[in-house]
Design a protein around this motif. Structure first.
Motif, mmCIF file in Angstrom:
data_model
loop_
_atom_site.group_PDB
_atom_site.id
_atom_site.type_symbol
_atom_site.label_atom_id
_atom_site.label_comp_id
_atom_site.label_asym_id
_atom_site.label_seq_id
_atom_site.Cartn_x
_atom_site.Cartn_y
_atom_site.Cartn_z
ATOM 1 N N PHE A 166 0.807 -1.211 0.000
ATOM 2 C CA PHE A 166 0.000 0.000 0.000
ATOM 3 C C PHE A 166 0.849 1.274 0.000
ATOM 4 O O PHE A 166 0.420 2.290 -0.565
ATOM 5 C CB PHE A 166 -1.026 -0.050 1.128
ATOM 6 C CG PHE A 166 -2.129 -1.024 0.810
ATOM 7 C CD1 PHE A 166 -3.173 -0.668 -0.027
ATOM 8 C CD2 PHE A 166 -2.093 -2.321 1.299
ATOM 9 C CE1 PHE A 166 -4.167 -1.572 -0.365
ATOM 10 C CE2 PHE A 166 -3.077 -3.235 0.971
ATOM 11 C CZ PHE A 166 -4.124 -2.855 0.141
ATOM 12 N N THR A 167 2.043 1.208 0.542
ATOM 13 C CA THR A 167 2.969 2.339 0.436
ATOM 14 C C THR A 167 3.381 2.543 -1.014
ATOM 15 O O THR A 167 3.432 3.674 -1.513
ATOM 16 C CB THR A 167 4.208 2.120 1.325
ATOM 17 O OG1 THR A 167 3.782 2.067 2.695
ATOM 18 C CG2 THR A 167 5.232 3.233 1.146
ATOM 19 N N ARG A 206 0.574 4.100 -3.048
ATOM 20 C CA ARG A 206 0.539 5.554 -2.794
ATOM 21 C C ARG A 206 1.633 6.258 -3.584
ATOM 22 O O ARG A 206 1.397 7.309 -4.191
ATOM 23 C CB ARG A 206 0.694 5.835 -1.311
ATOM 24 C CG ARG A 206 0.715 7.322 -1.017
ATOM 25 C CD ARG A 206 0.903 7.628 0.439
ATOM 26 N NE ARG A 206 1.053 9.071 0.597
ATOM 27 C CZ ARG A 206 0.879 9.711 1.725
ATOM 28 N NH1 ARG A 206 0.552 9.031 2.811
ATOM 29 N NH2 ARG A 206 1.038 10.995 1.783
ATOM 30 N N ARG A 207 2.835 5.688 -3.602
ATOM 31 C CA ARG A 207 3.931 6.283 -4.362
ATOM 32 C C ARG A 207 3.605 6.332 -5.845
ATOM 33 O O ARG A 207 3.965 7.295 -6.537
ATOM 34 C CB ARG A 207 5.226 5.515 -4.121
ATOM 35 C CG ARG A 207 5.810 5.768 -2.725
ATOM 36 C CD ARG A 207 7.215 5.210 -2.553
ATOM 37 N NE ARG A 207 8.101 5.704 -3.577
ATOM 38 C CZ ARG A 207 8.917 4.926 -4.315
ATOM 39 N NH1 ARG A 207 8.947 3.612 -4.117
ATOM 40 N NH2 ARG A 207 9.692 5.444 -5.241
ATOM 41 N N HIS A 242 0.615 6.759 -7.145
ATOM 42 C CA HIS A 242 -0.274 7.913 -7.295
ATOM 43 C C HIS A 242 0.517 9.216 -7.262
ATOM 44 O O HIS A 242 0.301 10.095 -8.110
ATOM 45 C CB HIS A 242 -1.343 7.914 -6.193
ATOM 46 C CG HIS A 242 -2.611 7.253 -6.605
ATOM 47 N ND1 HIS A 242 -3.762 7.945 -6.854
ATOM 48 C CD2 HIS A 242 -2.898 5.948 -6.813
ATOM 49 C CE1 HIS A 242 -4.722 7.089 -7.200
ATOM 50 N NE2 HIS A 242 -4.219 5.874 -7.175
ATOM 51 N N GLU A 243 1.406 9.334 -6.310
ATOM 52 C CA GLU A 243 2.193 10.560 -6.189
ATOM 53 C C GLU A 243 3.017 10.813 -7.441
ATOM 54 O O GLU A 243 3.072 11.947 -7.947
ATOM 55 C CB GLU A 243 3.090 10.486 -4.948
ATOM 56 C CG GLU A 243 2.312 10.518 -3.653
ATOM 57 C CD GLU A 243 3.135 10.172 -2.425
ATOM 58 O OE1 GLU A 243 2.645 10.441 -1.312
ATOM 59 O OE2 GLU A 243 4.264 9.630 -2.559
ATOM 60 N N THR A 263 -8.505 4.689 -9.801
ATOM 61 C CA THR A 263 -7.840 3.430 -9.482
ATOM 62 C C THR A 263 -8.856 2.369 -9.086
ATOM 63 O O THR A 263 -9.769 2.638 -8.304
ATOM 64 C CB THR A 263 -6.832 3.628 -8.327
ATOM 65 O OG1 THR A 263 -5.828 4.529 -8.761
ATOM 66 C CG2 THR A 263 -6.191 2.328 -7.906
#
Length: 101
Positions: free
Chosen positions: A53-54, A57-58, A60-61, A73
């Protein structure tokens, strides 16, 4: 906890080709040390819950950083506590049943 996920990230407002964004996300997932399998409409991911999940997120960033003003997503994921199971196990199980007739 181990998780198996199916991820499909679609940047919106970037034109019709999204392959540069998919490639950027693949790099992030690989650098995170996750087991991944790219397929035609997404990526299967396997690894530790927090790492998976990290990394998402990366992704997306990074895609926003690349200029995508919006992202949609789709994420499916599953966990098991009764035994260890990996992506290959799931595929092998179906393949074995196909060869049994």
């Amino acid at each position: 906890m181990n998780v198996i996920a199916d991820l499909c990230i679609v940047p919106i407002g970037v034109g019709v080709s999204v392959s540069p964004y998919v490639a950027a996300c693949q790099r992030i997932l690989t650098e995170a040390g996750l087991d991944i399998q790219l397929h035609a409409y997404g990526t299967n991911i396997e690894g530790d819950w927090d790492a998976v999940f990290t990394a998402i997120r990366r992704c997306h960033e990074e895609i926003h950083h690349m200029g995508a003003p919006r992202i949609t997503t789709t994420l499916k994921f599953g966990t098991r506590t009764d035994r260890d199971q990996h992506m290959a196990d799931k595929v092998d199980s179906v393949t074995a049943k196909l060869t049994q007739g």
